[in-house]
Design an enzyme around this catalytic site. Sequence first.
Site: not given
Ligand code: AMP
Length: 212
Positions: A13, A88, A127, A159, A170
């Site tokens: 994404k 989400r 990654r 990360r 996740r």
């Molecule tokens: P991502 O970079 O989108 O994989 O997000 C990394 C982390 O940020 C996720 O595992 C959550 O802990 C938090 N996070 C990001 N977007 C959301 C969301 N829409 N709702 C809840 N937690 C989020």
Amino acid sequence: MNLIFLGPPGAGKGTQAKRLTARLGIPQLSTGDILRKAVADGTPLGQKAKALMDAGKLVPDEIVNGIVDEALASSACAKGFLLDGFPRTIPQAVALDEMLQRRGCKIDRVINMVVPTEVLVERLSGRRTCPKCGTPYGKDSPPKKPGICDKDGEKLVARPDDEPDRVRQRLLEYATKTALLTGYYKARGVVRDVDGVGTVDEVEERIIRALK
Ligand code: AMP
């Protein structure tokens, strides 16, 4: 055009959102990138989110809803936006509907990126991400100079939530809370499933076709 990118962690994404927003001239709103910046800057928001993010768990809906509502108010979103990593959960999708209704706009397309779990796990384990701009790099999208971000020359890092046990958490959060969203939007006829396996260029072309 107002877009949402749905898909599990590691589906591509972020990589595709960065390409598409450059192509369409609309901003990418990545709640993950915004939260990671808040953590790096040590803001009160970052302090609240850090432990949950490190554990691979979702941050509470009220927090992310507030972030998105504020981001959508920016004039940069007037011509459209691409939401990456939001919504989400169903309550987040309901809150988003309310935010968009208030602004007199709607979601035009939801791109649902489909990638088998074994490919996701392999991608996430290799990654590396730019700590400054959030650009992810992997086997399918390596940086020009090993270990260095193409855009700003920062040293790439793994990360913390890409560690195997956090990845499992996740994927579980995705399966139990986020996967339901495709059904939520499918009823509106705006969802396009896109095969996320292939080179970055191939997947990008599929997304462009899905937007037509
Ligand atoms: P991502 O970079 O989108 O994989 O997000 C990394 C982390 O940020 C996720 O595992 C959550 O802990 C938090 N996070 C990001 N977007 C959301 C969301 N829409 N709702 C809840 N937690 C989020």
